[in-house]
Structure formats: C-alpha cells, structure tokens
Write an enzyme that holds these catalytic residues in place. Sequence first.
Site, short mmCIF file in Angstrom:
data_model
loop_
_atom_site.label_atom_id
_atom_site.label_comp_id
_atom_site.label_asym_id
_atom_site.label_seq_id
_atom_site.Cartn_x
_atom_site.Cartn_y
_atom_site.Cartn_z
N SER A 255 0.83 -1.21 0.00
CA SER A 255 0.00 0.00 0.00
C SER A 255 0.86 1.25 0.00
O SER A 255 0.51 2.28 -0.59
CB SER A 255 -0.90 0.01 1.24
OG SER A 255 -1.72 -1.13 1.26
N ASP B 183 -5.13 5.03 -11.51
CA ASP B 183 -6.50 5.55 -11.65
C ASP B 183 -7.19 4.88 -12.84
O ASP B 183 -8.38 4.55 -12.78
CB ASP B 183 -6.49 7.07 -11.91
CG ASP B 183 -6.17 7.87 -10.64
OD1 ASP B 183 -6.24 7.31 -9.54
OD2 ASP B 183 -5.86 9.08 -10.78
N ARG C 25 -7.74 0.92 -12.17
CA ARG C 25 -8.80 0.55 -11.22
C ARG C 25 -10.16 0.44 -11.88
O ARG C 25 -11.03 -0.31 -11.42
CB ARG C 25 -8.83 1.57 -10.07
CG ARG C 25 -7.67 1.37 -9.14
CD ARG C 25 -7.47 2.48 -8.15
NE ARG C 25 -6.24 2.24 -7.43
CZ ARG C 25 -5.40 3.19 -7.00
NH1 ARG C 25 -5.69 4.47 -7.20
NH2 ARG C 25 -4.29 2.87 -6.38
N ARG D 39 -34.68 -24.83 -8.58
CA ARG D 39 -34.48 -25.69 -7.40
C ARG D 39 -35.76 -25.73 -6.58
O ARG D 39 -36.26 -24.68 -6.13
CB ARG D 39 -33.33 -25.14 -6.56
CG ARG D 39 -33.13 -25.83 -5.24
CD ARG D 39 -32.61 -27.24 -5.42
NE ARG D 39 -32.25 -27.86 -4.15
CZ ARG D 39 -31.98 -29.15 -4.00
NH1 ARG D 39 -32.01 -29.96 -5.06
NH2 ARG D 39 -31.67 -29.62 -2.83
N ILE E 182 -27.25 -19.32 -1.97
CA ILE E 182 -28.47 -19.67 -2.70
C ILE E 182 -28.34 -21.06 -3.35
O ILE E 182 -29.31 -21.81 -3.43
CB ILE E 182 -28.80 -18.58 -3.77
CG1 ILE E 182 -29.31 -17.32 -3.06
CG2 ILE E 182 -29.80 -19.08 -4.80
CD1 ILE E 182 -29.49 -16.12 -3.95
N GLU F 37 -4.21 -3.46 -7.10
CA GLU F 37 -4.30 -2.06 -7.57
C GLU F 37 -4.87 -1.14 -6.49
O GLU F 37 -5.59 -0.19 -6.77
CB GLU F 37 -5.06 -1.98 -8.90
CG GLU F 37 -4.33 -2.76 -9.99
CD GLU F 37 -4.66 -2.36 -11.40
OE1 GLU F 37 -5.21 -1.28 -11.61
OE2 GLU F 37 -4.32 -3.15 -12.31
N GLY F 38 -4.53 -1.46 -5.24
CA GLY F 38 -4.98 -0.66 -4.10
C GLY F 38 -6.11 -1.36 -3.38
O GLY F 38 -7.14 -1.67 -3.99
C1 LIG Z 1 -3.09 -11.76 -7.22
C2 LIG Z 1 -2.37 -10.46 -7.04
C3 LIG Z 1 -1.87 -9.81 -8.17
C4 LIG Z 1 -1.16 -8.62 -8.01
N1 LIG Z 1 -0.64 -8.00 -9.12
C5 LIG Z 1 0.15 -6.92 -8.97
C6 LIG Z 1 0.82 -6.33 -10.09
O1 LIG Z 1 0.66 -6.78 -11.24
N2 LIG Z 1 1.63 -5.28 -9.88
C7 LIG Z 1 1.84 -4.75 -8.64
O2 LIG Z 1 2.60 -3.80 -8.51
N3 LIG Z 1 1.22 -5.27 -7.55
C8 LIG Z 1 0.39 -6.34 -7.69
N4 LIG Z 1 -0.23 -6.89 -6.60
C9 LIG Z 1 0.04 -6.33 -5.29
C10 LIG Z 1 -1.13 -5.55 -4.71
O3 LIG Z 1 -1.32 -4.35 -5.39
C11 LIG Z 1 -0.84 -5.39 -3.21
O4 LIG Z 1 -0.99 -6.67 -2.63
C12 LIG Z 1 -1.76 -4.39 -2.55
O5 LIG Z 1 -1.50 -3.09 -3.01
C13 LIG Z 1 -1.63 -4.42 -1.02
O6 LIG Z 1 -0.30 -4.42 -0.62
P1 LIG Z 1 0.21 -5.52 0.45
O7 LIG Z 1 -0.22 -6.85 -0.05
O8 LIG Z 1 1.64 -5.29 0.69
O9 LIG Z 1 -0.61 -5.22 1.75
P2 LIG Z 1 -0.26 -4.10 2.87
O10 LIG Z 1 0.01 -2.80 2.23
O11 LIG Z 1 0.75 -4.66 3.79
O12 LIG Z 1 -1.66 -4.00 3.62
C14 LIG Z 1 -2.08 -4.95 4.59
C15 LIG Z 1 -3.43 -4.46 5.13
O13 LIG Z 1 -3.24 -3.19 5.78
C16 LIG Z 1 -4.13 -2.24 5.21
N5 LIG Z 1 -3.50 -0.92 5.16
C17 LIG Z 1 -2.25 -0.62 4.73
N6 LIG Z 1 -2.03 0.69 4.80
C18 LIG Z 1 -3.17 1.25 5.27
C19 LIG Z 1 -3.58 2.57 5.56
N7 LIG Z 1 -2.77 3.63 5.37
N8 LIG Z 1 -4.83 2.77 6.06
C20 LIG Z 1 -5.66 1.73 6.26
N9 LIG Z 1 -5.33 0.44 5.99
C21 LIG Z 1 -4.10 0.20 5.50
C22 LIG Z 1 -4.43 -2.76 3.81
O14 LIG Z 1 -5.64 -2.23 3.30
C23 LIG Z 1 -4.48 -4.26 4.06
O15 LIG Z 1 -5.74 -4.61 4.52
C24 LIG Z 1 -0.98 -8.06 -6.73
C25 LIG Z 1 -1.52 -8.71 -5.61
C26 LIG Z 1 -2.20 -9.89 -5.77
C27 LIG Z 1 -2.76 -10.56 -4.54
#
Ligand SMILES: Cc1cc2nc3c(=O)[nH]c(=O)nc-3n(C[C@H](O)[C@H](O)[C@H](O)COP(=O)(O)OP(=O)(O)OC[C@H]3O[C@@H](n4cnc5c(N)ncnc54)[C@H](O)[C@@H]3O)c2cc1C
Length: 382
Positions: free
Chosen positions: A132, A240, A243, A268, A337, A363-364
Amino acid sequence: MNFELTEKQKLVRNSVRAFSEDVLGPLASSVDRDAIFSWEAANELSKINAWGIQLPEKYGGADLDSISYAITIEEISRVCGATGLGLTVHNSVGAYPILKWGTEDQKERFLYDIASGKKITGFTWTEPNAGSDAAGIECMAIEDENDYILNGSKIFVTNGGVASVLLVGTKYKKKNGETGMAAILVEKDMKGYEIGKKEDKLGVRSNLTTSLYFNDVRIPKENILGKESDGFKIAMHTLDVGRIGIAAQALGIAQAALEHSVEYAKGRVQFKKPISSFQGVSFKLAEMATEVDAARLLVYRAAHAKDTKERFSKESAMCKYYAGDIAKKVTLDALQIHGGYGYMKDLPIERYVRDAIVTSIYEGTSEIMKLIISQQILRGNI
Ligand SMILES: Cc1cc2nc3c(=O)[nH]c(=O)nc-3n(C[C@H](O)[C@H](O)[C@H](O)COP(=O)(O)OP(=O)(O)OC[C@H]3O[C@@H](n4cnc5c(N)ncnc54)[C@H](O)[C@@H]3O)c2cc1C
C-alpha cells in the site's frame, strides 16, 4: 445525462459476450483447476483485438472508448475472471502509460506487438516491503553513462510469467546526485532479468502471478517513461486508469454469480416450491441485482470520466472500492443460494467467490480506496 449505451457499445457487449461464452467458457474451469495460462485463449483474444482495446488503429489497436473497454473486461470476466485480470492489466496499466507518456520511438517499438498480443505487458510496483505504501519501494537504478543499472526485486506480478515487457517502478540515482522515482520499461530478454516463483493462489489462478528479480539489469535510457522524476506521478495516474478495469472485472464476476443464482432459484424445488418463491431467497436476489447495477453505474461513470476529465481519481477509487466489495458479497450470496451444490467444484460458483476476493486487494486495497476518496472529498471534491 444518457444512460443508454451507444449502438457501438451494444455491439461490443454482444460480440464479446458471444466470444467469451464460446471460446473462454469451455476452458475457464480447467485452467483455474490446473493454474495454467492458456496460450490458445490468448491467440483467440488477439483475433478480437482484445490486447489493444484502446490503442489507436495506427498501432493495430481497436481504438474503443473507455465504456466499451469496461464492457469488454466485464464480459470476459463474466466467463473467466483470470482472463479478465490478465487483459485489464495488459491494456490499462501496461499499454496505457506507454501510449500516454511514451516517446514516439517507444510507441513504435512496443505498441504494435502489445496490441497484437505478441508481447504481453503489465505493471510492477509492489515489493516485499512496499505494498500500500507505494513510495516505499527499494529497487534502485543507478545511472551509468547512457544506461541505468537496475537491482532489486518485485512480488505479485500479474502476467509476470508471460510478460515480455513490464513497467517497473524504481528509485533512481543520477551521477549529478539527483534522486527520485522512475517508471522504466524492462524487457524479459534483458540480461539479469529473472522470473521467480509462480504463486499458488486462491483465485484468478490461470493468471501467472510471479516474483521478479533484477540483477544488474542494464536499462538503456530510451526505456525510461517520461522524465526520470515522473515515475510516481505516472504510477498514480496509471492506477487511476487501471482501477476502472479491475472494477469492471469484479462487476463481470458478480454479474455471472447473479445470473446463475436467478436460474438456480427458479429451478431448485424444496418444500414442493421453487426456492425463488421464498422471500428469504428472492429478497437476497433483489439485493444482489441492485448492488450489481449500482456497481455498473459507478464503473461506467468512471470510464466516462476518464474520457472527459483530466483527473478522475475519486470516480475510479469509488468504483473499484464498491465493485470489489459487492463482488465478494454477491458471490457469497450466490453460493448460499446454491446451497451445498454451490460449494462443489462441479459448478462455477465457488470459483466466482475465489476470483472475487482479490478484486478488493490489487491495484490498491479497499482501505486505500477509502483513503483516496476521503482525501478528495475533504479537499472539496464532493
Ligand atoms: C493476485 C495479485 C496480483 C497482483 N498484481 C500486482 C501487479 O501486477 N503489480 C503490482 O505492482 N502489484 C500487484 N499486486 C500487489 C497488490 O497491489 C498489493 O498486494 C496491494 O497493493 C496491497 O499491498 P500488500 O499486499 O503489501 O498489503 P499491505 O500494504 O501490507 O496492507 C495490509 C493491510 O493493511 C491495510 N493498510 C495498509 N495501509 C493502510 C492505511 N494507510 N490505512 C488503512 N489500511 C491500511 C491494507 O488495506 C491491508 O488490509 C498483486 C496482488 C495480488 C494478490
């Protein structure tokens, strides 16, 4: 305000729906089970120009508007969420930034093959210590004569196992001491580019998510998008756009779950009546249909904003947040369901549930979407 699709947009919906049902339908369950990318499907997608949905005809693209783009991703995801993911990432966060910020040379070098599907693309920003918190990336590109030398690693790369060129986010350091964050185009055949492990995922399994390693990869300066210092701005604007596509993916999955549920509830029979005659079921269907419709309106509004406004962060974050969250709810409602049958792999319902979950992560996350929306409204953009 016009809520009617244009004739062209209707044509896109009908043709992509027919294609998805005929070509992707027979594959969707097995590629999910085996977690394999279907090159057969990828070749078929080339024939309908799905790899270049919004690229100009000049580069071989279909040059469609953003609502048609959303409809395409929605219809493909209605049948196969993983294919919808691969396509939206390729088109929106892969191809779009090259079109928007690329030099004519970069466009000539990459966009023809991207539009044809010969080169699959994507966007890789996330790292082990930076999810994030996108500004926390640690990949480093050091200037060396006419090149940069890139070191570091990326995780969770959508299309990672099949991409030929990727937008990579990195910190950089110039000889004159300037530092910042850059968006660079890294190609698979560059020396020191290594594809890491393929993730074993809950959903969207036929998209090959991998890690990537860059070991002294020599990147020519011609591969930097915009100015070096534009990197973070490019990434935020690109997301942007991305998403809207992820929201369309979530919408398509939710639509499929709704349609299956309506049919199942009518057919059903329990207590000598179709289960749709029980208010506990029919009201659930009413909620699902309303949520799917509301998500669709938000997605198409954001797509329209992309075509008409300079910035559309709020609209894009709203549609992603809402569509991702209702996709999870609607697919779980669908499973309920379907009762025990919904839990079994003979039906696609459990796949919809698994595919929907991640739409509120990548993507966030939904939390980050709320952060963007709240920042916008508190600044007066209500
Ligand atoms: C299947 C898959 C495909 C992906 N593909 C790509 C890709 O092609 N390119 C790429 O760059 N990334 C990709 N990602 C990464 C994805 O964008 C990140 O997993 C995502 O942005 C969250 O980051 P993180 O997993 O490190 O979680 P973290 O950032 O560690 O977050 C963990 C939790 O804390 C919460 N959190 C963190 N900061 C805050 C805050 N400030 N306020 C409130 N809550 C917060 C989050 O919402 C989450 O619930 C992919 C992920 C998956 C699972």
